[in-house]
Design a protein around this motif. Structure first.
Motif, PDB file in Angstrom:
ATOM      1  N   ALA A  61       0.842  -1.191   0.000  1.00  0.00           N
ATOM      2  CA  ALA A  61       0.000   0.000   0.000  1.00  0.00           C
ATOM      3  C   ALA A  61       0.876   1.240   0.000  1.00  0.00           C
ATOM      4  O   ALA A  61       1.952   1.280   0.571  1.00  0.00           O
ATOM      5  N   GLY A  62       0.383   2.244  -0.702  1.00  0.00           N
ATOM      6  CA  GLY A  62       1.113   3.506  -0.840  1.00  0.00           C
ATOM      7  C   GLY A  62       0.898   4.175  -2.202  1.00  0.00           C
ATOM      8  O   GLY A  62       0.514   5.301  -2.233  1.00  0.00           O
ATOM      9  N   PHE A  63       1.142   3.478  -3.299  1.00  0.00           N
ATOM     10  CA  PHE A  63       1.886   2.244  -3.412  1.00  0.00           C
ATOM     11  C   PHE A  63       3.373   2.465  -3.132  1.00  0.00           C
ATOM     12  O   PHE A  63       3.925   3.508  -3.528  1.00  0.00           O
ATOM     13  N   THR A  64       4.002   1.475  -2.502  1.00  0.00           N
ATOM     14  CA  THR A  64       5.453   1.472  -2.397  1.00  0.00           C
ATOM     15  C   THR A  64       5.931   0.086  -2.784  1.00  0.00           C
ATOM     16  O   THR A  64       5.216  -0.904  -2.600  1.00  0.00           O
ATOM     17  N   TRP A  65       7.109   0.008  -3.387  1.00  0.00           N
ATOM     18  CA  TRP A  65       7.596  -1.263  -3.915  1.00  0.00           C
ATOM     19  C   TRP A  65       9.122  -1.249  -3.975  1.00  0.00           C
ATOM     20  O   TRP A  65       9.753  -0.200  -3.835  1.00  0.00           O
ATOM     21  N   GLY A  66       9.685  -2.415  -4.212  1.00  0.00           N
ATOM     22  CA  GLY A  66      11.138  -2.467  -4.315  1.00  0.00           C
ATOM     23  C   GLY A  66      11.650  -3.887  -4.385  1.00  0.00           C
ATOM     24  O   GLY A  66      10.882  -4.844  -4.517  1.00  0.00           O
ATOM     25  N   ALA A  67      12.960  -3.996  -4.320  1.00  0.00           N
ATOM     26  CA  ALA A  67      13.611  -5.307  -4.357  1.00  0.00           C
ATOM     27  C   ALA A  67      14.941  -5.228  -3.618  1.00  0.00           C
ATOM     28  O   ALA A  67      15.668  -4.242  -3.735  1.00  0.00           O
ATOM     29  N   GLY A  68      15.228  -6.275  -2.868  1.00  0.00           N
ATOM     30  CA  GLY A  68      16.508  -6.388  -2.177  1.00  0.00           C
ATOM     31  C   GLY A  68      17.353  -7.471  -2.823  1.00  0.00           C
ATOM     32  O   GLY A  68      16.832  -8.361  -3.503  1.00  0.00           O
ATOM     33  N   LEU A  69      18.660  -7.373  -2.615  1.00  0.00           N
ATOM     34  CA  LEU A  69      19.579  -8.358  -3.189  1.00  0.00           C
ATOM     35  C   LEU A  69      20.580  -8.787  -2.115  1.00  0.00           C
ATOM     36  O   LEU A  69      21.230  -7.938  -1.493  1.00  0.00           O
ATOM     37  N   CYS A  70      20.669 -10.096  -1.891  1.00  0.00           N
ATOM     38  CA  CYS A  70      21.608 -10.645  -0.916  1.00  0.00           C
ATOM     39  C   CYS A  70      22.443 -11.744  -1.563  1.00  0.00           C
ATOM     40  O   CYS A  70      22.045 -12.317  -2.590  1.00  0.00           O
ATOM     41  N   ARG A  71      23.580 -12.036  -0.940  1.00  0.00           N
ATOM     42  CA  ARG A  71      24.421 -13.142  -1.416  1.00  0.00           C
ATOM     43  C   ARG A  71      24.838 -13.987  -0.206  1.00  0.00           C
ATOM     44  O   ARG A  71      25.289 -13.449   0.805  1.00  0.00           O
ATOM     45  N   ALA A  72      24.670 -15.290  -0.349  1.00  0.00           N
ATOM     46  CA  ALA A  72      25.018 -16.193   0.753  1.00  0.00           C
ATOM     47  C   ALA A  72      26.531 -16.260   0.915  1.00  0.00           C
ATOM     48  O   ALA A  72      27.267 -16.372  -0.067  1.00  0.00           O
ATOM     49  N   THR A  73      26.981 -16.214   2.162  1.00  0.00           N
ATOM     50  CA  THR A  73      28.410 -16.346   2.442  1.00  0.00           C
ATOM     51  C   THR A  73      28.732 -17.821   2.702  1.00  0.00           C
ATOM     52  O   THR A  73      27.833 -18.651   2.831  1.00  0.00           O
ATOM     53  N   ALA A  74      30.004 -18.107   2.804  1.00  0.00           N
ATOM     54  CA  ALA A  74      30.416 -19.507   2.993  1.00  0.00           C
ATOM     55  C   ALA A  74      30.051 -19.989   4.390  1.00  0.00           C
ATOM     56  O   ALA A  74      29.971 -19.213   5.328  1.00  0.00           O
TER      57      ALA A  74
END
Lengths: 336, 79
Positions: free
Chosen positions: A323-336
Motif C-alpha cells: 500500500a502507498g503504493f510502495t515497492w522495491g527489491a533487495g539483493l543478498c548473497r550467501a556467504t560460505a
C-alpha cells in the motif's frame, strides 16, 4: 563495511483457518479462493493477542539462530501495519518483553514493504557504524481488521497473522547473507487503492460514523485490479533495476524470496523477469499462511534457510509491493 | 492505423485459451474474457514490443485497452 543477515526466525499463531471455514461468510467458494490466490489456509491469532507478542517470539528465534543474547542487540526496528496501540509504536513493547537494553526502538509503517525498508535501514545503521547488531521484527495481526462479509470477500480471504524476524550484523558467520543492495520507490497517487482509512486525520479520528467516516473506512479496502496491474510491472522493474546496477541478470539469481501477496502475482512476476522456472527457485509459503503482509517475506526467508537449501555464493532476490503504493527489491548473497 | 499482427495474434490466442470468440474491432475484450488483470500486463508488454511505444504504469488500466479500436487509438496517441 558490510552488513549481513546472521539469523532469522518466525512465529505463527496455532489456529489454522481453512478456506472452507470462511468461504460462505465471504460469499465465495473454497476452491475459488485457492485458484485466485494460491491460499488454502491462514493462521489467525486468538482474540486479545498483541502483535508485539508474536514479534517477540519470532525475535527470540532469530537471536538463537544468530547465537546472540538479548543484551547484544543495539537497535530495534519493528515493521507492522497492525500495531498494539495507536500511540506509541509497538517496538517498545518488544524491547520490554525481551529485556533488551535501553536502545533506540523504531517502528516502520511501509506496509508490505516493511521487510525491505528494515533491510535498507538496518544495513545503513550497520555500515555507518551507528549500530552493530540490529534486530528487525515484522509482524501482523490482520484478522482483527477484516470485514468477513461478501462485500469484502476478495480482500478478506487473503490475510493471515504471523511474525518474522532477522538480525542485521556487521559480522558474518556461517550461513549469513550479505545485504548487497536495496531498491525502493513510492507513488502516492495510489494511496487510496489499498489500505485502511481510519483512524486518521483525513477521514476522522474519533470513531466509526463520526466526522464523515463510515464503518467501511475502518476495514481494509483494495482496488484489486489496480494492485495487480501496478504490482506486476513495478516489481519487475524494481528487480531489473537492482540486478542491473549490480551487473547481474535474473539467470544469476538462485532464490527469489518475495513478499507473499498472491500466487498468481508471484507467477506473473517470475514470468515478467523470465526467472528460470526449472529449479524451484521461487520461495512460496502462502498456501498455508495466507498473506501476512509485513511478516511474509521474513517467514519465507526463514523457511528457506531452515531447509538448508541455500549454498555459498547463491544470490537471493527479495521483491515486494505494498500500500502507498510502495515497492522495491533487495539483493543478498550467501556467504560460505 | 491497424495493430501489428503480433498484437492481434496475442489477443486471438488469449481468446482461444479462455474459450472466447475471436474479438472484433469494437468488442469489449474484458467482458468477452479475452483479457483480465493478469493478461493485460502481458498484453501491454507485447504491445510495447510490437509497436515500439512505451506505456507508462499509470496508463495500464482497462479503460485504455477495452477494445481493439480503443487500443489502436491509444497507440496512435503515444506515437
Amino acid at each position: 563495511m558490510k552488513a549481513f543477515i546472521t539469523g532469522t526466525g518466525k512465529f505463527l499463531p496455532e489456529r489454522s483457518v481453512s478456506n472452507e471455514e470462511i468461504a460462505e461468510r465471504l460469499g465465495l467458494q473454497p476452491e475459488q479462493i485457492f485458484k485466485s490466490s494460491g491460499i488454502r489456509s491462514r493462521r489467525w491469532a486468538e482474540a486479545g493477542t498483541t502483535t508485539s507478542s508474536l514479534a517477540a517470539e519470532a525475535l527470540r528465534s532469530a537471536l538463537e539462530d544468530a547465537r546472540l543474547a538479548a543484551e547484544d542487540v543495539d537497535y530495534l526496528l519493528f515493521g507492522t501495519m497492525t500495531p498494539d496501540r495507536f500511540i506509541p509504536g509497538s517496538s517498545p513493547s518488544v524491547q520490554r518483553a525481551l529485556g533488551l537494553r535501553e536502545i533506540p526502538c523504531l517502528d516502520i509503517r511501509a506496509t508490505c514493504c516493511n521487510a525491505l525498508y528494515a533491510l535498507q535501514v538496518g544495513k545503513a545503521l550497520v555500515t555507518s557504524g551507528a549500530a552493530r547488531r540490529v534486530a528487525v521484527c515484522l509482524a501482523e495481526i490482520q484478522s482483527a481488521w477484516l470485514d468477513l462479509s461478501p462485500q469484502s470477500g476478495t480482500i478478506s480471504m487473503l490475510f493471515g497473522d504471523g511474525a518474522s524476524s532477522f538480525i542485521v550484523s556487521d559480522e558474518a558467520q556461517t550461513g549469513a547473507l550479505e545485504i548487497l543492495d536495496v531498491h525502493l520507490a513510492t507513488d502516492g497517487a495510489y494511496v487510496d487503492d489499498l489500505g485502511i482509512r481510519c483512524p486518521g486525520t483525513e477521514f476522522g479520528a474519533k470513531g466509526a460514523g463520526q466526522e464523515g467516516a463510515g464503518p467501511a473506512d475502518y476495514f481494509a479496502r483494495m482496488n484489486g485490479q489496480s494492485v495487480i496491474l501496478q504490482a506486476s510491472r513495478k516489481i519487475v522493474a524494481a528487480c531489473q533495476s537492482v540486478l542491473t546496477r549490480n551487473s547481474l541478470t535474473p539467470a544469476d539469481v538462485r532464490w527469489m524470496v518475495p513478499h507473499q501477496a498472491n500466487a498468481n502475482l508471484l507467477a506473473q512476476v517470475a514470468r515478467g523477469l523470465r526467472f528460470p522456472t526449472d529449479r524451484d527457485g521461487v520461495v512460496t509459503v502462502l498456501e498455508d499462511t495466507g498473506n501476512t503482509s509485513s511478516a511474509s517475506m521474513g517467514i519465507a526467508l526463514d523457511t528457506l534457510r531452515r531447509q538448508e537449501r541455500v549454498r555459498a555464493e547463491d544470490y537471493l532476490l527479495l521483491p515486494a509491493f505494498g500500500a502507498g503504493f510502495t515497492w522495491g527489491a533487495g539483493l543478498c548473497r550467501a556467504t560460505a | 492505423m491497424a495493430l501489428p499482427q503480433g498484437v492481434i495474434d496475442f489477443l486471438n490466442e488469449s481468446a482461444r485459451s479462455n474459450g472466447a470468440e475471436q474479438p472484433g474491432a469494437s468488442d469489449d475484450l474484458f467482458q468477452m474474457g479475452v483479457l483480465d488483470s493478469f493478461a493485460l500486463v502481458d498484453f501491454v508488454t507485447v504491445l510495447e514490443q510490437e509497436t515500439g511505444i512505451s506505456v507508462p504504469d499509470g496508463d495500464v488500466n482497462p479503460a485504455n485497452f477495452q477494445s481493439i479500436e480503443q487500443i489502436e487509438r491509444y497507440v496512435e496517441s503515444r506515437r
